[in-house]
Motif scaffolding. Structure first.
Motif, PDB file in Angstrom:
ATOM      1  N   LYS A  25       0.833  -1.206   0.000  1.00 40.56           N
ATOM      2  CA  LYS A  25       0.000   0.000   0.000  1.00 40.56           C
ATOM      3  C   LYS A  25       0.867   1.255   0.000  1.00 40.56           C
ATOM      4  CE  LYS A  25      -4.042  -2.052   2.272  1.00 40.56           C
ATOM      5  NZ  LYS A  25      -4.874  -2.095   3.492  1.00 40.56           N
ATOM      6  N   ASN A  26       1.940   1.230   0.782  1.00 40.48           N
ATOM      7  CA  ASN A  26       2.817   2.396   0.823  1.00 40.48           C
ATOM      8  C   ASN A  26       3.573   2.583  -0.485  1.00 40.48           C
ATOM      9  OD1 ASN A  26       2.194   3.432   3.311  1.00 40.48           O
ATOM     10  ND2 ASN A  26       4.282   3.451   4.052  1.00 40.48           N
ATOM     11  N   ARG A  27       3.953   1.473  -1.117  1.00 39.11           N
ATOM     12  CA  ARG A  27       4.612   1.581  -2.421  1.00 39.11           C
ATOM     13  C   ARG A  27       3.676   2.271  -3.436  1.00 39.11           C
ATOM     14  NH1 ARG A  27       9.076  -1.954  -3.554  1.00 39.11           N
ATOM     15  NH2 ARG A  27       9.643  -3.249  -1.766  1.00 39.11           N
ATOM     16  N   LEU A  28       2.412   1.850  -3.440  1.00 43.12           N
ATOM     17  CA  LEU A  28       1.459   2.466  -4.369  1.00 43.12           C
ATOM     18  C   LEU A  28       1.210   3.920  -3.978  1.00 43.12           C
ATOM     19  CD1 LEU A  28      -0.320   2.027  -6.821  1.00 43.12           C
ATOM     20  CD2 LEU A  28      -2.160   1.275  -5.299  1.00 43.12           C
ATOM     21  N   GLY A  29       1.191   4.198  -2.664  1.00 42.49           N
ATOM     22  CA  GLY A  29       1.022   5.574  -2.217  1.00 42.49           C
ATOM     23  C   GLY A  29       2.146   6.477  -2.681  1.00 42.49           C
ATOM     24  N   ILE A  30       3.355   5.961  -2.664  1.00 37.25           N
ATOM     25  CA  ILE A  30       4.504   6.739  -3.145  1.00 37.25           C
ATOM     26  C   ILE A  30       4.386   6.977  -4.645  1.00 37.25           C
ATOM     27  CG2 ILE A  30       7.003   6.681  -3.502  1.00 37.25           C
ATOM     28  CD1 ILE A  30       7.164   5.114  -0.835  1.00 37.25           C
ATOM     29  N   ALA A  31       3.987   5.948  -5.382  1.00 37.34           N
ATOM     30  CA  ALA A  31       3.786   6.119  -6.826  1.00 37.34           C
ATOM     31  C   ALA A  31       2.729   7.185  -7.089  1.00 37.34           C
ATOM     32  CB  ALA A  31       3.377   4.786  -7.457  1.00 37.34           C
ATOM     33  N   GLY A  32       1.639   7.155  -6.309  1.00 38.30           N
ATOM     34  CA  GLY A  32       0.599   8.174  -6.467  1.00 38.30           C
ATOM     35  C   GLY A  32       1.107   9.566  -6.171  1.00 38.30           C
ATOM     36  N   ALA A  33       1.980   9.688  -5.179  1.00 39.34           N
ATOM     37  CA  ALA A  33       2.535  10.996  -4.823  1.00 39.34           C
ATOM     38  C   ALA A  33       3.441  11.541  -5.919  1.00 39.34           C
ATOM     39  CB  ALA A  33       3.311  10.888  -3.514  1.00 39.34           C
ATOM     40  N   LEU A  34       4.045  10.641  -6.701  1.00 35.89           N
ATOM     41  CA  LEU A  34       4.996  11.052  -7.734  1.00 35.89           C
ATOM     42  C   LEU A  34       4.344  11.270  -9.100  1.00 35.89           C
ATOM     43  CD1 LEU A  34       7.935   8.642  -6.827  1.00 35.89           C
ATOM     44  CD2 LEU A  34       7.770  11.081  -6.310  1.00 35.89           C
ATOM     45  N   LEU A  35       3.043  10.997  -9.204  1.00 32.86           N
ATOM     46  CA  LEU A  35       2.357  11.187 -10.489  1.00 32.86           C
ATOM     47  C   LEU A  35       2.527  12.609 -11.010  1.00 32.86           C
ATOM     48  CD1 LEU A  35      -1.088   9.347 -10.135  1.00 32.86           C
ATOM     49  CD2 LEU A  35       0.681   8.877 -11.841  1.00 32.86           C
ATOM     50  N   GLY A  36       2.909  12.733 -12.257  1.00 26.33           N
ATOM     51  CA  GLY A  36       3.045  14.052 -12.867  1.00 26.33           C
ATOM     52  C   GLY A  36       4.310  14.793 -12.491  1.00 26.33           C
ATOM     53  N   SER A  37       5.236  14.127 -11.792  1.00 26.11           N
ATOM     54  CA  SER A  37       6.516  14.733 -11.396  1.00 26.11           C
ATOM     55  C   SER A  37       6.322  16.083 -10.703  1.00 26.11           C
ATOM     56  CB  SER A  37       7.425  14.905 -12.621  1.00 26.11           C
ATOM     57  OG  SER A  37       7.671  13.659 -13.236  1.00 26.11           O
ATOM     58  N   PRO A  38       5.598  16.123  -9.570  1.00 25.89           N
ATOM     59  CA  PRO A  38       5.383  17.391  -8.862  1.00 25.89           C
ATOM     60  C   PRO A  38       6.685  17.941  -8.290  1.00 25.89           C
ATOM     61  CG  PRO A  38       4.673  15.552  -7.511  1.00 25.89           C
ATOM     62  CD  PRO A  38       5.009  14.976  -8.853  1.00 25.89           C
TER      63      PRO A  38
END
Length: 314
Positions: free
Chosen positions: A135-148
């Motif tokens: 879940k945390n791995r996917l959360g990190i991927a979600g946080a990185l979406l769009g290269s903020p």
């Protein structure tokens, strides 16, 4: 002069009579990997929620990339992981594709890239079947979406195995080095945070006690050489002959057997000449000093935090 990515001034959050945040003034510079250190309940997650607009501050101000009036637009340019939540019946690819649509991200290869980056490439099972680490791995991927340009991660390695922790550390370091992304990260694994952060903030009971760079922190927690001897005066004279001024620590009194007279053991601390242990030992022996112990030690981030919380000069 360093440019500011995120700044809070006097940020306060109260729940009734209790202050979860007490006039926190925190500064992130562009390109920082900022490690926020604090115990459970110290205010880390509350601070993150206020920054991301998930909680309304009771007082104080927030500025993101120089913007303080239109924080909604500024926050849309940030990524964050706080208690990862996704649709339970969707797999990782489907969940991230949905977020791409919400955020208006058109890059078709973005989801595959990020899932591979966090070790979830090819995973087909739904989110509800994930372990905490997944879940945390996917959360990190979600946080990185769009290269903020700014990414906030609350306990990103929670639930990960040792290899997963190493992988996440390398992901953060690589993204920071190649894109200049600014990270604000909390973690209860302080030794791990020490390996990735460029600056630190220490928070306790809602109060930001200190901000310090990684370089300055390690100047304060540098290695020392600890010696334990039987004769303080002789040891000091012997060390001074080598040009060393030791610092005397606490006196310890230890009985050496029931029938023997008690002896004293004195501790000395050296913050220089750490590469001359053999010369130091030889000088002490030649001066007829009994050397009980000689070893190097380095103050850990945990020890520094404990001293700071305890009100000691850290």
């Amino acid at each position: 002069m360093q440019k500011t990515a995120l700044q809070t001034r006097g940020l306060t959050k109260s729940y009734g009579e209790q202050r979860a945040l007490n006039e926190v003034s925190l500064t992130l510079y562009k390109g920082d990997v900022y490690g926020l250190v604090g115990r459970n309940g110290a205010g880390k997650t509350t601070l993150f929620k206020c920054v991301m607009g998930l909680a309304r501050p009771s007082a104080g101000s927030i500025e993101i990339n120089g913007e303080s009036s239109n924080l909604g637009a500024a926050r849309r340019q940030m990524g964050f992981l706080i208690n990862p939540t996704f649709f339970p019946y969707l797999n990782p690819y489907e969940n991230l594709r949905y977020r791409c649509k919400v955020k208006g991200i058109q890059n078709k290869g973005e989801v595959e890239r990020l899932l591979k980056l966090v070790g979830l490439g090819g995973v087909k099972k739904p989110f509800k079947a994930f372990s905490l680490g997944m879940k945390n791995r996917l959360g990190i991927a979600g946080a990185l979406l769009g290269s903020p340009p700014i990414v906030v991660l609350d306990e990103p390695v929670n639930g990960l195995d040792p290899q997963g922790i190493i992988d996440m550390r390398e992901v953060i370091k690589d993204i920071n080095a190649t894109t200049g992304t600014t990270f604000l990260i909390s973690s209860h694994i302080l030794s791990e945070l020490d390996l990735v952060a460029t600056r630190f903030g220490f928070i306790e009971e809602g109060v930001l006690l200190k901000e310090i760079s990684h370089k300055d922190l390690h100047e304060r927690t540098k290695k020392t050489l600890l010696l334990e001897v039987d004769d303080l005066l002789k040891a000091q004279v012997a060390l001074k002959s080598l040009g060393i001024e030791p610092e005397a620590l606490e006196l310890e009194h230890k009985a050496q057997g029931l029938e023997q007279a008690a002896t004293h053991r004195y501790r000395l601390s050296l913050d220089s000449h750490l590469d001359k242990t053999s010369e130091i030992a030889r000088a002490l022996v030649n001066a007829n000093v009994q050397l009980y112990n000689l070893h190097q030690r380095e103050t850990t981030l945990e020890e520094y935090f404990v001293r700071l919380v305890g009100g000691q000069d850290a």
